[in-house]
Design a protein around this motif. Sequence first.
Motif, PDB file in Angstrom:
ATOM      1  N   GLU A  99       0.829  -1.208   0.000  1.00  0.00           N
ATOM      2  CA  GLU A  99       0.000   0.000   0.000  1.00  0.00           C
ATOM      3  C   GLU A  99       0.861   1.254   0.000  1.00  0.00           C
ATOM      4  O   GLU A  99       1.847   1.334   0.725  1.00  0.00           O
ATOM      5  CB  GLU A  99      -0.870  -0.017   1.276  1.00  0.00           C
ATOM      6  CG  GLU A  99      -1.934   1.046   1.333  1.00  0.00           C
ATOM      7  CD  GLU A  99      -2.624   1.095   2.704  1.00  0.00           C
ATOM      8  OE1 GLU A  99      -2.176   0.388   3.644  1.00  0.00           O
ATOM      9  OE2 GLU A  99      -3.592   1.861   2.830  1.00  0.00           O
TER      10      GLU A  99
ATOM     11  N   ASP B  30      -0.166   4.771   1.009  1.00  0.00           N
ATOM     12  CA  ASP B  30      -1.304   5.452   1.622  1.00  0.00           C
ATOM     13  C   ASP B  30      -0.998   6.948   1.659  1.00  0.00           C
ATOM     14  O   ASP B  30      -0.342   7.443   2.570  1.00  0.00           O
ATOM     15  CB  ASP B  30      -1.516   4.866   3.031  1.00  0.00           C
ATOM     16  CG  ASP B  30      -2.612   5.571   3.808  1.00  0.00           C
ATOM     17  OD1 ASP B  30      -3.120   6.610   3.344  1.00  0.00           O
ATOM     18  OD2 ASP B  30      -2.958   5.075   4.907  1.00  0.00           O
ATOM     19  N   GLU B  31      -1.483   7.654   0.635  1.00  0.00           N
ATOM     20  CA  GLU B  31      -1.144   9.082   0.536  1.00  0.00           C
ATOM     21  C   GLU B  31      -1.811   9.912   1.617  1.00  0.00           C
ATOM     22  O   GLU B  31      -1.307  10.956   1.997  1.00  0.00           O
ATOM     23  CB  GLU B  31      -1.538   9.622  -0.848  1.00  0.00           C
ATOM     24  CG  GLU B  31      -0.638   9.088  -1.943  1.00  0.00           C
ATOM     25  CD  GLU B  31      -0.709   9.935  -3.213  1.00  0.00           C
ATOM     26  OE1 GLU B  31      -0.649  11.178  -3.116  1.00  0.00           O
ATOM     27  OE2 GLU B  31      -0.833   9.351  -4.293  1.00  0.00           O
ATOM     28  N   LYS B  32      -2.967   9.455   2.066  1.00  0.00           N
ATOM     29  CA  LYS B  32      -3.678  10.212   3.098  1.00  0.00           C
ATOM     30  C   LYS B  32      -2.866  10.227   4.404  1.00  0.00           C
ATOM     31  O   LYS B  32      -2.684  11.267   5.017  1.00  0.00           O
ATOM     32  CB  LYS B  32      -5.048   9.586   3.333  1.00  0.00           C
ATOM     33  CG  LYS B  32      -5.931  10.414   4.223  1.00  0.00           C
ATOM     34  CD  LYS B  32      -7.288  10.653   3.617  1.00  0.00           C
ATOM     35  CE  LYS B  32      -8.059  11.655   4.457  1.00  0.00           C
ATOM     36  NZ  LYS B  32      -9.313  12.058   3.861  1.00  0.00           N
ATOM     37  N   ASN B  33      -2.378   9.053   4.783  1.00  0.00           N
ATOM     38  CA  ASN B  33      -1.564   8.974   5.997  1.00  0.00           C
ATOM     39  C   ASN B  33      -0.082   9.212   5.730  1.00  0.00           C
ATOM     40  O   ASN B  33       0.709   9.219   6.671  1.00  0.00           O
ATOM     41  CB  ASN B  33      -1.738   7.607   6.661  1.00  0.00           C
ATOM     42  CG  ASN B  33      -2.993   7.532   7.497  1.00  0.00           C
ATOM     43  OD1 ASN B  33      -3.152   8.316   8.431  1.00  0.00           O
ATOM     44  ND2 ASN B  33      -3.888   6.627   7.151  1.00  0.00           N
ATOM     45  N   MET B  34       0.281   9.380   4.460  1.00  0.00           N
ATOM     46  CA  MET B  34       1.681   9.524   4.079  1.00  0.00           C
ATOM     47  C   MET B  34       2.521   8.366   4.650  1.00  0.00           C
ATOM     48  O   MET B  34       3.551   8.570   5.310  1.00  0.00           O
ATOM     49  CB  MET B  34       2.231  10.888   4.514  1.00  0.00           C
ATOM     50  CG  MET B  34       1.632  12.056   3.746  1.00  0.00           C
ATOM     51  SD  MET B  34       2.128  12.093   1.997  1.00  0.00           S
ATOM     52  CE  MET B  34       3.623  13.088   2.114  1.00  0.00           C
TER      53      MET B  34
ATOM     54  N   ARG C  41      15.404   4.338  11.922  1.00  0.00           N
ATOM     55  CA  ARG C  41      14.493   4.250  13.068  1.00  0.00           C
ATOM     56  C   ARG C  41      13.607   5.493  13.218  1.00  0.00           C
ATOM     57  O   ARG C  41      12.580   5.434  13.891  1.00  0.00           O
ATOM     58  CB  ARG C  41      15.224   3.911  14.357  1.00  0.00           C
ATOM     59  CG  ARG C  41      16.124   4.963  14.932  1.00  0.00           C
ATOM     60  CD  ARG C  41      16.615   4.586  16.347  1.00  0.00           C
ATOM     61  NE  ARG C  41      17.582   3.503  16.375  1.00  0.00           N
ATOM     62  CZ  ARG C  41      17.312   2.260  16.781  1.00  0.00           C
ATOM     63  NH1 ARG C  41      16.120   1.953  17.221  1.00  0.00           N
ATOM     64  NH2 ARG C  41      18.247   1.330  16.760  1.00  0.00           N
TER      65      ARG C  41
ATOM     66  N   LEU D  94       3.958 -11.217  15.199  1.00  0.00           N
ATOM     67  CA  LEU D  94       3.636 -10.081  16.070  1.00  0.00           C
ATOM     68  C   LEU D  94       3.669  -8.805  15.249  1.00  0.00           C
ATOM     69  O   LEU D  94       4.597  -8.580  14.468  1.00  0.00           O
ATOM     70  CB  LEU D  94       4.669 -10.016  17.217  1.00  0.00           C
ATOM     71  CG  LEU D  94       4.582  -8.853  18.201  1.00  0.00           C
ATOM     72  CD1 LEU D  94       3.261  -8.862  18.960  1.00  0.00           C
ATOM     73  CD2 LEU D  94       5.756  -8.909  19.182  1.00  0.00           C
TER      74      LEU D  94
ATOM     75  N   LEU E  89       3.801  -4.727  15.448  1.00  0.00           N
ATOM     76  CA  LEU E  89       4.191  -3.654  16.368  1.00  0.00           C
ATOM     77  C   LEU E  89       3.984  -2.315  15.669  1.00  0.00           C
ATOM     78  O   LEU E  89       4.386  -2.138  14.527  1.00  0.00           O
ATOM     79  CB  LEU E  89       5.651  -3.804  16.763  1.00  0.00           C
ATOM     80  CG  LEU E  89       6.010  -5.071  17.542  1.00  0.00           C
ATOM     81  CD1 LEU E  89       7.513  -5.286  17.574  1.00  0.00           C
ATOM     82  CD2 LEU E  89       5.444  -5.028  18.961  1.00  0.00           C
TER      83      LEU E  89
ATOM     84  N   LYS F 240       0.428   2.775  11.543  1.00  0.00           N
ATOM     85  CA  LYS F 240       0.524   4.073  10.875  1.00  0.00           C
ATOM     86  C   LYS F 240       0.460   5.222  11.862  1.00  0.00           C
ATOM     87  O   LYS F 240       0.215   6.365  11.486  1.00  0.00           O
ATOM     88  CB  LYS F 240      -0.591   4.193   9.836  1.00  0.00           C
ATOM     89  CG  LYS F 240      -0.460   3.213   8.683  1.00  0.00           C
ATOM     90  CD  LYS F 240      -1.628   3.349   7.722  1.00  0.00           C
ATOM     91  CE  LYS F 240      -1.512   2.304   6.613  1.00  0.00           C
ATOM     92  NZ  LYS F 240      -2.740   2.268   5.785  1.00  0.00           N
ATOM     93  N   LEU F 241       0.656   4.908  13.120  1.00  0.00           N
ATOM     94  CA  LEU F 241       0.573   5.926  14.170  1.00  0.00           C
ATOM     95  C   LEU F 241       1.810   6.821  14.175  1.00  0.00           C
ATOM     96  O   LEU F 241       2.926   6.347  14.023  1.00  0.00           O
ATOM     97  CB  LEU F 241       0.475   5.243  15.527  1.00  0.00           C
ATOM     98  CG  LEU F 241      -0.843   4.550  15.842  1.00  0.00           C
ATOM     99  CD1 LEU F 241      -0.659   3.605  17.010  1.00  0.00           C
ATOM    100  CD2 LEU F 241      -1.912   5.587  16.147  1.00  0.00           C
ATOM    101  N   LEU F 242       1.590   8.107  14.405  1.00  0.00           N
ATOM    102  CA  LEU F 242       2.717   9.026  14.562  1.00  0.00           C
ATOM    103  C   LEU F 242       3.166   9.123  16.013  1.00  0.00           C
ATOM    104  O   LEU F 242       4.309   9.481  16.287  1.00  0.00           O
ATOM    105  CB  LEU F 242       2.333  10.405  14.026  1.00  0.00           C
ATOM    106  CG  LEU F 242       2.086  10.447  12.512  1.00  0.00           C
ATOM    107  CD1 LEU F 242       1.551  11.808  12.090  1.00  0.00           C
ATOM    108  CD2 LEU F 242       3.373  10.121  11.759  1.00  0.00           C
ATOM    109  N   LYS F 243       2.256   8.847  16.918  1.00  0.00           N
ATOM    110  CA  LYS F 243       2.580   8.872  18.344  1.00  0.00           C
ATOM    111  C   LYS F 243       2.022   7.616  18.988  1.00  0.00           C
ATOM    112  O   LYS F 243       0.864   7.275  18.766  1.00  0.00           O
ATOM    113  CB  LYS F 243       1.905  10.070  19.028  1.00  0.00           C
ATOM    114  CG  LYS F 243       2.556  11.416  18.895  1.00  0.00           C
ATOM    115  CD  LYS F 243       1.656  12.412  19.634  1.00  0.00           C
ATOM    116  CE  LYS F 243       2.239  13.809  19.698  1.00  0.00           C
ATOM    117  NZ  LYS F 243       1.231  14.742  20.273  1.00  0.00           N
ATOM    118  N   ASP F 244       2.797   6.962  19.810  1.00  0.00           N
ATOM    119  CA  ASP F 244       2.323   5.761  20.486  1.00  0.00           C
ATOM    120  C   ASP F 244       3.196   5.503  21.707  1.00  0.00           C
ATOM    121  O   ASP F 244       4.374   5.177  21.577  1.00  0.00           O
ATOM    122  CB  ASP F 244       2.376   4.558  19.523  1.00  0.00           C
ATOM    123  CG  ASP F 244       1.815   3.292  20.152  1.00  0.00           C
ATOM    124  OD1 ASP F 244       1.256   3.373  21.260  1.00  0.00           O
ATOM    125  OD2 ASP F 244       1.933   2.219  19.525  1.00  0.00           O
TER     126      ASP F 244
ATOM    127  N   PRO G  20       6.713  14.861   1.831  1.00  0.00           N
ATOM    128  CA  PRO G  20       6.667  15.657   0.597  1.00  0.00           C
ATOM    129  C   PRO G  20       8.100  15.861   0.100  1.00  0.00           C
ATOM    130  O   PRO G  20       9.027  16.062   0.908  1.00  0.00           O
ATOM    131  CB  PRO G  20       6.072  17.001   1.050  1.00  0.00           C
ATOM    132  CG  PRO G  20       5.614  16.823   2.452  1.00  0.00           C
ATOM    133  CD  PRO G  20       6.305  15.636   3.018  1.00  0.00           C
TER     134      PRO G  20
END
Lengths: 461, 461
Positions: A102, A104-108, A164, A180, A182, A185-189, A218
């Motif tokens: 994928e 995914d341009e929306k989530n970059m 990283r 597993l 891990l 698409k999260l930017l913060k976790d 971009p």
Amino acid sequence: MKKETIDYLMNTVGSDFVITNNGQKLSYMYDEIEHNVRPEVNISSIVVKPLNSNEVAEIVKYANENKIPVVVYGGGTGLCGGVSPIKESIVISMERMNKIIEIDEKNMMAVVEAGVTLAQLIEELEKHDGICFPVHPGDEGAQMGGMVATNAGGARAVRHGIMRNHIKGIEVVLASGEILRLGGKLLKDNSGYNLLQLIMGSEGTLAIITKITLRLYPEDKYTASVVMAFENVSDASNAVLEIIKNGVSPLAVEYQDRYLNVESAELLGLHWPLDKGKADILIILSEKSEEALYNSCEIINDICKKYNANKAVFAGTKKEQGEMLAIRSGSYEVIKDNIAYSFDMAVPAGYMPDFLNDLWELVTSYNTISYITAHLADGNVHNDIYMIDGKNPKYLEELKIKMYQLCFKYEGTLTGEHGIGKLRIKDLILQKSKVEIELMKNIKKAFDPNNILNPGTVIDM
Amino acid sequence: MKKETIDYLMNTVGSDFVITNNGQKLSYMYDEIEHNVRPEVNISSIVVKPLNSNEVAEIVKYANENKIPVVVYGGGTGLCGGVSPIKESIVISMERMNKIIEIDEKNMMAVVEAGVTLAQLIEELEKHDGICFPVHPGDEGAQMGGMVATNAGGARAVRHGIMRNHIKGIEVVLASGEILRLGGKLLKDNSGYNLLQLIMGSEGTLAIITKITLRLYPEDKYTASVVMAFENVSDASNAVLEIIKNGVSPLAVEYQDRYLNVESAELLGLHWPLDKGKADILIILSEKSEEALYNSCEIINDICKKYNANKAVFAGTKKEQGEMLAIRSGSYEVIKDNIAYSFDMAVPAGYMPDFLNDLWELVTSYNTISYITAHLADGNVHNDIYMIDGKNPKYLEELKIKMYQLCFKYEGTLTGEHGIGKLRIKDLILQKSKVEIELMKNIKKAFDPNNILNPGTVIDM
């Protein structure tokens, strides 16, 4: 390898995808490490090419139950023997797991299988308008899984940092054969211990990476490259430090000794444009606007003049820029056949002038030379000890240790980007305390109690 | 606490720096978590204020030998009860370990003790020309050690990311009482497992952070803030995604429901400048040149118009910018006393429009409201379930679980930046697989076999 194991593997992935022929197998057992420091591989190892994570999981589960080592072969572009099976192993080649799942341009974000090469990813991203993945370790044959497993760096780390910083999710197969996931698409976790960060850079010893979610950015539209010659590497290094402190954020800052540039250009049938001075830097810039590009060039020019840069050659066209980078990248060919031991030391960037001066003095005291290529702004130096008449010099081990000791004096590390692999495993104790090594061993045990995942790499159990 | 232990601590740090008085002790046992979800603390715990790493090491060694839990109290600005001692513990307050050891302009690094507050660091950096540390979790009373231990985020994560991107070295005291230094001023280091990254965000459960080496950056000279109103949060979110995809890199993108902005402004004696629309975003920009700032504003304006933004108010002066940020930050005061449970969910940024719509529907189905503050570009949402007549509503647990399930449906996490602490430890199993929890436990055991470091936080042993 036992017939029983071969049969199991053939049943699991299909007999077409198990390689038992010695000649064919060998090409899956070495990376780009210099021949004379290659680890000795166990030729009874067998190569298997799974199609997906489930097949990897089945292979690893079987291997764990039968205590057979598992080594992953990616693009084979590593430089420290990480992919070489030193025990009788199942070598898993990732080449069939090469799907870009994928963009995914929306989530970059992009989601890719581990066997996707950097070249493949770049080609795919070119179909999408103005988005890019910034890490570039030089060889585009590198696979994304390998780049994550080794936390690859490369020239563009100056601005973008290393792998990283850009990997947001991975799917791994654990030593138990369990799959597993891990991150994502999260930017913060901040939900618990960051196993993703721990596995990155663990060189296939904690888990096998099968899928990757990476962040896209971009792309800057305006680029330029400039090469400049200084009288010495100290001046070059000090100029670079000041450029960065003044808010210029180059894409890359590559240093190379004049000899390497001239010889590399000749090998490529090109001409190195600088003659005065001795210490050449190549700065690659990319900016959002032409004005920003112009501003950066102006700041660079002013600062370099202050440090007595001799002549600046700007490359504006893609062709000119490509040639300069090719000369930089091609320098390895100049010295490759003559290398006895290859370094990847890194020190804090501000200590580079002093470190490189001391390194030069040390090398001279052995009546030898050691040409330098450096990611100057990152403090990452590639230099070598050379063979004499095709043989390792007597002082090889002694000089190597002295170079490392010098590096540690400047708060440096054995390896900035290439990793420990099998090449530096014996040297790691020079840098790390016993308590740190002990913690690493305990972590290894927590992930891989039977020590089946790439044994003999990073740490000895 | 046993007299023997108290005597040992007094001998180690001096009797002036051991607090046994109940009234005084309590202020070291809670962070900023809402009162009604506070963990129950063990009042027999004792507070001790070491001066340096060696004193911390001696305390921890003793605690480990005697199996006494150790909890670290930093700035007390956390929001999930991480600092609360739920067993009879030694609470180590870091307040005396507040030395800024070095501002190294050449390497663009600072070395600080763990008890240095963010305010202190900012004040020190103002003495140096044009360099800054970019992470800002809101409350400048936060200590650097705590910010590393919790991998703090905050509004500026949009451009600069979270703490783990900027921390290059730490000194820690292990559960055994041994002192370990990890990393340093290096920009690249691939020498073995990255224990630094593993300890960051582990909330005091793997090691106690005593010193930090953090990266500094040139400060942008040109700043502006703009507030804009959209008809709904979907439009706001889509506009923000497009702004970032178009190469604008804002310092912060803060969303807040209109109600919160209006009420917060009133509490502060200010006026919220937007009236039309319902969904307000605040974008903070900083750039190297005035032209770049102007360009970014223009792109933002064009895109926001496309998504029917009602009115844009630009703030150019420091005072105006400060007021807008104060209104955003002050919104917590509007709802604070009425909160039954506070969320820190994060989803991939591109899923925010749908997630927030579904969240609104879910909340409405319970005939209640849940005002939203969000780090919109990061996908990080802060919302709450409110008390009714000063009591927890009957549906509290049910609605909480449903919100989390909705979050996981969108590939989200329980906590984007606040952490697990003691507040979310029971909920972690909702998000993580058993195999991941098991790995976390094994890692905890590898670092802290006696489970003395902040027990009851992140994972249960």
